[in-house]
Motif scaffolding. Structure first.
Motif, mmCIF file in Angstrom:
data_model
loop_
_atom_site.group_PDB
_atom_site.id
_atom_site.type_symbol
_atom_site.label_atom_id
_atom_site.label_comp_id
_atom_site.label_asym_id
_atom_site.label_seq_id
_atom_site.Cartn_x
_atom_site.Cartn_y
_atom_site.Cartn_z
ATOM 1 N N THR A 141 -4.114 8.121 0.986
ATOM 2 C CA THR A 141 -3.804 6.715 0.730
ATOM 3 C C THR A 141 -4.204 6.357 -0.692
ATOM 4 N N ALA A 201 -1.879 0.171 6.840
ATOM 5 C CA ALA A 201 -1.068 -0.651 5.941
ATOM 6 C C ALA A 201 -0.842 -1.978 6.645
ATOM 7 N N SER A 253 0.330 -0.690 -5.182
ATOM 8 C CA SER A 253 -0.421 0.541 -4.931
ATOM 9 C C SER A 253 -1.127 0.959 -6.214
ATOM 10 N N THR A 307 0.851 -1.188 0.000
ATOM 11 C CA THR A 307 0.000 0.000 0.000
ATOM 12 C C THR A 307 0.885 1.235 0.000
ATOM 13 N N ALA A 334 -5.955 -3.080 -2.671
ATOM 14 C CA ALA A 334 -5.654 -4.126 -1.692
ATOM 15 C C ALA A 334 -5.143 -5.354 -2.435
ATOM 16 N N LYS A 338 -8.554 2.836 3.088
ATOM 17 C CA LYS A 338 -7.391 2.811 3.979
ATOM 18 C C LYS A 338 -7.266 4.074 4.818
#
Length: 257
Positions: free
Chosen positions: A55, A85, A209, A40, A59, A72
């Motif tokens: 964020t 995270a 990410s 992440t 996932a 998140k």
């Protein structure tokens, strides 16, 4: 906190040294803990009289993208948010616990709990269950007494107060942007742009990410400002991330006493 899970079956990642004689030692390798996976990118930074947190929305389960709309960024109290995270289950449990404990504090004391107090509470939980929760958190918020405050908390109970920070697999890319362009007394708008750029830099290079950016700004005397950007592979290819604004919303908040 007797309702928390205990640590009876945790294997520590250490070397066990046993004396065989006065001049000799025997070294045994104990079973190591599983490696923490933090696929992440989360960032936080101080602005003038407040903080910004951001964020990504992806996932992962190993190399598999398990969810493209993962949340998140979570509210603990209206003046304080946390990023997550690591293990989703662990993080969700800790968030629920913090929400309950901070609300109980508010009811008992008739005022909001401080950001530093909440960070210390979470640190105690993590340290007393050392290695049990596979998480990395950024806790940020504003109170009149503390001003803007950011705390970086590790799964083993570390607690670091920061002016800006990043946690997760994309953090090496994001922290470079923050290190280069962060400065004192940023406006909320400039802080949110910087946070988006930092997460964007990770999305471009970190496969764990992606898929979007959630951002919130908390500032003295202002309602929280939330933004959400959806990002596709085509946006990254064509460098159009900044123009894909999805949602802007404002929420009312209560002032800290």
């Amino acid at each position: 906190m007797d309702q928390l899970p205990n640590q009876t079956n945790i294997d520590m990642n250490i070397l066990k040294i046993t004396p065989e004689s006065a001049d000799d030692f025997k070294v045994e390798q104990l079973k190591a803990l599983p490696k923490m996976k933090t696929g992440t990118t989360t960032v936080a930074l101080l602005i003038k009289d407040g903080v910004v947190l951001a964020t990504d929305n992806r996932a992962t389960m190993g190399m598999y993208v398990a969810n493209k709309n993962a949340k998140k960024l979570h509210m603990i109290q209206p003046h304080m948010y946390i990023t997550i995270a690591g293990s989703v289950a662990d993080a969700q449990y800790l968030i629920d616990l913090l929400k309950a404990e901070t609300e109980i504090y508010k009811l008992r004391n008739d005022h909001d709990i401080g950001v530093g107090q909440t960070a210390k509470l979470l640190q105690n939980i993590l340290y007393n269950n050392k290695g049990y929760f596979q998480v990395g958190h950024l806790l940020g918020g504003y109170t009149d007494k503390e001003g803007g405050a950011i705390y970086n908390l590790g799964g083993y109970g570390s607690l670091l107060e920061e002016k800006y920070a990043s946690v997760g697999s994309g953090s090496p890319f994001a922290i470079g942007v923050l290190e280069t362009d962060w400065k004192e007394d940023l406006s909320a708008e400039d802080g949110m742009i910087l946070a988006a750029r930092a997460v964007r830099s990770a999305i471009i290079r970190d496969i764990a990410s992606g898929n979007g950016i959630d951002i919130i700004a908390l500032q003295k005397g202002q309602a929280p400002i939330e933004k959400r950007y959806e990002i596709t592979d085509i946006d990254i290819r064509d460098n159009k991330i900044e123009n894909k604004k999805k949602k802007v919303s404002k929420k009312k908040t209560t002032k800290s006493k």
